[in-house]
Design a protein around this motif. Sequence first.
Motif: not given
Length: 390
Positions: A87, A89-90, A108, A111
């Motif tokens: 992902c 994002h993180r 994902c 989140h």
Amino acid sequence: MSRSLRPESAPLSRVDEDALSLPAWIYRDAEFFEAEQRAVFRPSWQLVCHLNDIPRPGDYHALEFLGESLVVVRGEDGKVRGFHNVCRHRASRLLDGTSGNCGARISCPYHRWTYALDGRLVAVPHLKDFPGLDMQTHGLAPLNHEVFMGFVFVRLESGLPGVAEMMAPYVDELAAYRMEELVPQGRVTLRPRAVNWKNVADNYSDGLHINIAHPGLTRLFGKGYGIEARPWVDKMWGGLLDVPSSNWSERLYQRFLPRVEHLPPERQRLWIYFKLWPNVAFDIYPDQIDFMQFLPVSPTETLIREIAYVHPDSRREMRAARYLNWRINRQVNLEDKALIERVQAGMASSSYSVGPLSENEVCLRSFGRRMRSLIPQSRLHQAPVAGWSR
Ligand code: FES
Ligand SMILES: [Fe+2]
């Protein structure tokens, strides 16, 4: 052969080098293993699956390779793409397991960032709280991929020729097998081996041991085991003898193996093995095609990843032949496992650095040449002082 042939770390001329095996230290050295990941594996083509493993949109297959999770996904447009399974994002892992169907979106679990099957980021919860977030540049990180005869390959870095280009000397020969039409038979298997990956790869392309260490293959092929090396591909082959084997699995295989409609007469009783640089192998039988990869795990650990593919064929003789093939090769695998473990153990000995190669060991010679050109320290008979690769 005398070990005093030349000083331990003296550089060798090209001709001399060709006649020597790679040195034992590179089969167990942690720093060499890291150098290999950079120089050998990151640019290499790795097979993930066949197109027919992922026929529907959302179908995916994943490959764990060098600590990375790589995934190929069938899009809603029918196209297959490769991505890092990470992902944006993180960094959460996105898709689980070695295969499955993720539906219309890759979502994902952390989140809920959501990606289309073509990798575009299409939804971010609380988007307004990420001011300036450019959705366009936060799609899944793509992987370079190539489909060769139905098989999907990916690579982490560019540098090598394409799969079709590397396989070019054998493309006409392989066309007879209609590999695009293959379907998976069973699941992907992972077999751990407590040896360096090169010992698995060397053994795969070692012609000298067949008549010594594989009595079954010797009963099936006699002395007629062939071997040749092209720059990127090794080929080994054997034709089934007509003389009935004394072993019942082999004898029944000889008897039951039925005619395969799409194969020409000279391929009806032929077993062929190809190894694509550096670690990808195809076992091509009239009754099925097994694909194998020797995945490096540590300097002394390797996973053999294997998948079998077949042409749909419900004839009883074909089902029997496939089962017997499995029995015959299960025995060959056990024999090879014991052999490579012996070699790995011997390579830990202070008494051994390199050994002579026969002129007929064309595949081991070719592999050695390429290793020496990619990582010049492969020329040294003993490990250099730690830190040599930096
Ligand atoms: S890590 Fe994937 S949405 Fe946050
Ligand atoms: Fe073998």
